[in-house]
Design an enzyme around this catalytic site. Structure first.
Site, PDB file in Angstrom:
ATOM      1  CB  CYS A   2      -0.709  -0.003   1.513  1.00  0.00           C
ATOM      2  SG  CYS A   2       0.578   0.239   2.719  1.00  0.00           S
ATOM      3  NE  ARG A  27       3.748   2.058  -2.548  1.00  0.00           N
ATOM      4  CZ  ARG A  27       5.086   1.708  -2.291  1.00  0.00           C
ATOM      5  NH1 ARG A  27       6.289   2.062  -3.437  1.00  0.00           N
ATOM      6  NH2 ARG A  27       5.707   0.551  -1.412  1.00  0.00           N
ATOM      7  CD1 TRP A  75      -2.740  -4.181  -4.659  1.00  0.00           C
ATOM      8  CD2 TRP A  75      -2.360  -5.662  -3.488  1.00  0.00           C
ATOM      9  NE1 TRP A  75      -3.064  -5.171  -5.267  1.00  0.00           N
ATOM     10  CE2 TRP A  75      -1.732  -6.216  -4.172  1.00  0.00           C
ATOM     11  CE3 TRP A  75      -1.271  -6.750  -2.241  1.00  0.00           C
ATOM     12  CZ2 TRP A  75      -2.010  -8.021  -4.695  1.00  0.00           C
ATOM     13  CZ3 TRP A  75      -1.291  -8.338  -2.491  1.00  0.00           C
ATOM     14  CH2 TRP A  75      -1.197  -8.554  -3.489  1.00  0.00           C
ATOM     15  CG  ASN A 101       3.274  -1.604   3.436  1.00  0.00           C
ATOM     16  OD1 ASN A 101       2.714  -3.153   2.642  1.00  0.00           O
ATOM     17  ND2 ASN A 101       3.914  -0.503   2.581  1.00  0.00           N
ATOM     18  N   GLY A 102       1.962  -4.504   4.850  1.00  0.00           N
ATOM     19  CA  GLY A 102       2.588  -5.299   4.862  1.00  0.00           C
ATOM     20  C   GLY A 102       1.887  -6.648   5.814  1.00  0.00           C
ATOM     21  CD  GLU A 518       7.873  -6.834 -20.612  1.00  0.00           C
ATOM     22  OE1 GLU A 518       7.724  -7.474 -19.490  1.00  0.00           O
ATOM     23  OE2 GLU A 518       7.293  -5.655 -20.348  1.00  0.00           O
ATOM     24  CE  LYS A 522       4.146  -4.563 -19.292  1.00  0.00           C
ATOM     25  NZ  LYS A 522       5.696  -4.834 -19.121  1.00  0.00           N
ATOM     26  CD  GLU A 525       1.748  -5.256 -16.065  1.00  0.00           C
ATOM     27  OE1 GLU A 525       1.930  -6.072 -14.830  1.00  0.00           O
ATOM     28  OE2 GLU A 525       2.428  -5.612 -17.256  1.00  0.00           O
ATOM     29  CG  HIS A 541       8.048 -29.208 -29.051  1.00  0.00           C
ATOM     30  ND1 HIS A 541       8.520 -31.011 -30.090  1.00  0.00           N
ATOM     31  CD2 HIS A 541       9.253 -28.550 -30.559  1.00  0.00           C
ATOM     32  CE1 HIS A 541       9.872 -30.528 -30.997  1.00  0.00           C
ATOM     33  NE2 HIS A 541      10.056 -29.490 -30.459  1.00  0.00           N
ATOM     34  CE  LYS A 639       5.473   1.042 -11.317  1.00  0.00           C
ATOM     35  NZ  LYS A 639       5.971   0.221 -12.553  1.00  0.00           N
TER      36      LYS A 639
HETATM   37  C1  AGP Z   1       5.337  -4.881 -14.403  1.00  0.00           C
HETATM   38  O1  AGP Z   1       5.148  -5.416 -15.539  1.00  0.00           O
HETATM   39  C2  AGP Z   1       4.920  -5.735 -13.675  1.00  0.00           C
HETATM   40  N1  AGP Z   1       4.210  -5.108 -12.708  1.00  0.00           N
HETATM   41  C3  AGP Z   1       6.104  -6.711 -12.561  1.00  0.00           C
HETATM   42  O2  AGP Z   1       5.952  -7.818 -13.094  1.00  0.00           O
HETATM   43  C4  AGP Z   1       6.827  -5.966 -12.265  1.00  0.00           C
HETATM   44  O3  AGP Z   1       7.628  -5.524 -13.078  1.00  0.00           O
HETATM   45  C5  AGP Z   1       8.208  -6.476 -10.825  1.00  0.00           C
HETATM   46  O4  AGP Z   1       6.443  -7.294  -9.750  1.00  0.00           O
HETATM   47  C6  AGP Z   1       8.959  -6.682  -9.957  1.00  0.00           C
HETATM   48  O5  AGP Z   1       9.383  -5.196 -10.362  1.00  0.00           O
HETATM   49  P1  AGP Z   1      10.761  -5.002  -9.737  1.00  0.00           P
HETATM   50  O6  AGP Z   1      10.797  -4.645 -10.970  1.00  0.00           O
HETATM   51  O7  AGP Z   1      10.088  -3.339  -8.907  1.00  0.00           O
HETATM   52  O8  AGP Z   1      11.079  -5.507  -9.055  1.00  0.00           O
HETATM   53  N1  GLU Z   2      -2.267  -6.621   5.755  1.00  0.00           N
HETATM   54  C1  GLU Z   2      -2.874  -5.536   5.748  1.00  0.00           C
HETATM   55  C2  GLU Z   2      -4.228  -5.442   5.208  1.00  0.00           C
HETATM   56  O1  GLU Z   2      -4.517  -6.552   4.804  1.00  0.00           O
HETATM   57  C3  GLU Z   2      -2.505  -4.052   5.175  1.00  0.00           C
HETATM   58  C4  GLU Z   2      -2.011  -4.556   3.499  1.00  0.00           C
HETATM   59  C5  GLU Z   2      -1.610  -3.239   2.600  1.00  0.00           C
HETATM   60  O2  GLU Z   2       0.046  -3.563   2.616  1.00  0.00           O
HETATM   61  O3  GLU Z   2      -1.971  -2.472   1.753  1.00  0.00           O
HETATM   62  O4  GLU Z   2      -5.330  -4.467   5.631  1.00  0.00           O
END
Ligand code: AGP
Ligand code: GLU
Length: 644
Positions: A2, A27, A75, A101-102, A518, A522, A525, A541, A639
């Site tokens: 997040c 993010r 997120w 976050n985490g 790639e 793209k 995604e 194959h 992101k």
């Molecule tokens: C790229 O389009 C993606 N969003 C994703 O695969 C990204 O490349 C991957 O999460 C790795 O991120 P980083 O390069 O910041 O380590």
């Molecule tokens: N684990 C937390 C949640 O689910 C934080 C998620 C986040 O990094 O946004 O709310």
């Protein structure tokens, strides 16, 4: 994954937090919220959905006052995206508010303990458990019998000399009870966190902490900020402190103090942000992704600038931190990365093996940590990461370090965790990449990998003539990218017409295979269409069975030594009425009836992947626009993936 922002000062916090959250929304974006402190009460506003549809509207109808506050875009990891699961969360008393976050891995056992103590929870998140835990410790810390009951208090590294000013509110023994409570709670927690905490009884204080999730302090004049990403605060200040794992910081308008839970003193260094707020704005472009695609002539030029040694016919870097003898001594390179950066790693494998003749192995970063593969003594781990914060990639880096290997990184975000923890590395200089789908960072990674391969080659057996050939080729790339971008309208028409099919194949060989991967990624995604990449020679194959008029194939066909074989494969597809989109070089004869041929300028084989990728970025972009999707913020993705 997040975004976190916090402000403490004299101004109204609400617009600062909202604007910061908008800049962080890329993010993670399933919900957003803020908590402000006003006249002794915490005011929380939070809403499911994107900021403009949710939180911004709510703040209009229910405004909040206060000059201390924290904000969050979420997120979801624990609990569905919903109003109640949005951050900030409150503790049992309602006095403490937390954004996080985490992932708190042991949240279940902590929850049981708190339930036994009579706590009642309002959300399904792990974060709320943490808020309640901090609240419990805070109660103990603020009552006199609770002071200092821990055997060892970490020492604070005082940042006051840096921002000037008077001491923050303390409990009389040099520590703030909120800070102590956060430390207590974090000692009990297993997992990852970027954390910001405020308390109704601490009117001028934000406590923030990190483990495995980025957090920075932004130093202002009579005001201070915290953020998970510099984008959120660069409009206010360029003076920042990157927190390290286990740092806990106490921030007031006039000062900040950092302590570390693991070591006796924290390592506090002030850095200067090297970009402007405008760099992270969309400008005249409809989407960040398009802006970033169009920036590539410039970003490639920036990545090359100052790194060419014409006389030595090689590339040079300021930050590898390795002597020529050490570079020569590398026996093997393992490249670890995730997602798009992993595709770049596959190109890197070709480049380093071809130019430097060093054996290279590419690993998914998350696999590297758990495979326990044997590594020879003189193996170097090279990690590639745009954000420099990807948890899987960071874990690979730490695992290699733990095993005593030298680590190098190619990273875009200056000051990111990977940049700070690796032994040496190369910055991409691509500027902030905001769209979730990586474009300019991918091509800059390819570029930097090519420069590294050139450097490694030239301390070995690569001839000066080859070095000069590559250096000349590097100079041609920006203009050649412009030529590809000029084809945009034609690529858009292809995208609109055919990419709305539910499935597509992308094929390529050697250097062009990662380009196919790639291109498929793209498309997946941002258009949510199924796309699969194959080595061209693998088609027969198995996947050839799927070729039909309904399944288009995007074939990457460089004019190289495999051209005839690749053209043969195209005939096999055409014979089965599969629509063909060919991305190729001038003069290549593709089978009659190909639905579209996109010709990109030819460079040297080592640099061709950069140019071959650009039509695929535009293809995915226009497919997504045609389908009406949110190009910059695709569903379910974030992101910066800071959870393992
Ligand atoms: C790229 O389009 C993606 N969003 C994703 O695969 C990204 O490349 C991957 O999460 C790795 O991120 P980083 O390069 O910041 O380590
Ligand atoms: N684990 C937390 C949640 O689910 C934080 C998620 C986040 O990094 O946004 O709310």
């Amino acid at each position: 994954m997040c975004g976190i922002i916090g402000f403490v000062g004299k101004k109204s916090a609400s617009p600062i937090l909202l604007e910061g959250l908008r800049r962080l929304e890329y993010r993670g974006y399933d919900s957003a919220g803020v908590a402000l402190l006003h006249e002794g009460s915490l005011l929380v506003r939070k809403k499911k959905g994107k900021i403009n549809d949710g939180l911004a509207r709510l703040l209009k109808s229910e405004p909040v006052k206060g000059s201390l506050g924290i904000g969050h875009t979420r997120w979801a990891t624990h609990g569905a995206p919903s109003d109640k699961n949005s951050h900030p969360h409150l503790d049992q008393s309602g006095k403490i508010s937390v954004v996080h976050n985490g992932v708190i891995e042991n949240y279940d056992s902590i929850k049981q303990k708190l339930l036994n103590n009579g706590h009642v929870f309002k959300s399904d998140t792990d974060t709320e458990i943490l808020a309640h835990l901090i609240g419990e410790y805070y109660e103990k810390r603020r009552t006199k019998n609770g002071w200092g009951e821990h055997p060892r208090e970490p020492k604070a590294s005082d940042g006051s000399g840096l921002s000037g000013a008077s001491p923050h509110q303390t409990n009389g023994n040099g520590e703030n009870p909120l800070t102590l409570a956060v430390c207590d709670a974090l000692r009990e927690v297993i997992g990852t966190y970027g954390l910001a905490v405020i308390c109704a009884e601490q009117p001028n204080t934000i406590v923030t902490a990190r483990r495995g999730s980025p957090l920075i302090i932004g130093i202002g004049n009579g005001e201070n900020f915290i953020a998970s990403d510099a984008n959120a605060i660069v409009a206010h200040t360029k003076k920042v402190v990157y927190l390290n794992d286990y740092d806990v910081a106490t921030i007031t308008p006039e000062r900040f103090d950092v302590l570390n839970l693991g070591t006796d003193t924290a390592n506090v260094q002030i850095s200067k942000l090297e970009f402007d707020a405008e760099d992270a704005q969309r400008g005249k472009h409809a989407h960040f992704m398009l802006k970033e695609i169009y920036e590539q002539p410039q970003t490639i030029a920036n990545a090359v600038r100052g790194r060419l040694d014409f006389e030595g016919a090689t590339a040079r870097f300021g930050g590898l931190n390795m002597s020529i003898a050490e570079l020569r001594g590398i026996e093997r390179i393992v490249i670890a990365a995730s997602g798009t950066s992993w595709h770049a790693a596959l190109v890197g494998e070709y480049l380093i093996e071809e130019l430097a003749q060093i054996p290279v192995e590419v690993e998914f970063a998350h696999e590297f940590c758990y495979r326990h593969a044997p590594l020879e003594r003189d193996t170097v781990l090279l990690v590639l990461s745009q954000s420099g914060e990807t948890a899987d990639t960071l874990a690979a880096l730490r695992e290699a370090k733990r095993r005593g290997h030298r680590t190098l990184a190619i990273v875009n975000v200056v000051g990111s965790t990977i940049a700070r923890e690796s032994d040496g590395g190369i910055y991409m200089h691509a500027g902030p990449e905001v769209a979730v789908a990586s474009t300019k960072a991918f091509t800059c990674t390819l570029l930097c990998t090519a420069l590294l391969a050139l450097n490694l080659g030239r301390v070995r057996d690569l001839s000066a003539a080859d070095g000069k050939r590559l250096i000349a080729a590097l100079g041609r790339i920006p203009d050649q990218i412009r030529q590809v971008l000029a084809e945009r309208e034609r690529i858009r028409q292809v995208a609109v017409k055919y990419m709305q099919r539910s499935s597509a194949f992308f094929i390529g060989r050697t250097h062009a295979y990662p380009v196919a991967l790639e291109g498929a990624q793209k498309l997946k995604e941002i258009s949510y269409r199924h796309a699969e990449a194959y080595q061209t020679s693998e088609l027969k194959h198995g996947p050839l069975a799927l070729i039909s008029p309904d399944v288009p194939t995007v074939a990457i066909v460089p004019n190289d030594e495999l051209l005839d074989r690749n053209i043969g494969a195209l005939h096999e597809i055409a014979a089965r009425s599969g629509p063909l989109y060919v991305v190729t070089h001038p003069g290549v004869q593709v089978p009659d009836g190909a639905a579209a041929v996109i010709v990109v300028p030819k460079n040297e084989p080592e640099l061709d992947p950069i140019l071959l990728t650009i039509p695929l970025q535009l293809l995915a972009y226009h497919a997504s626009v045609a389908l009406g999707h949110d190009v910059d913020k695709p569903r379910n993705l974030a992101k910066s993936v800071t959870v393992e």
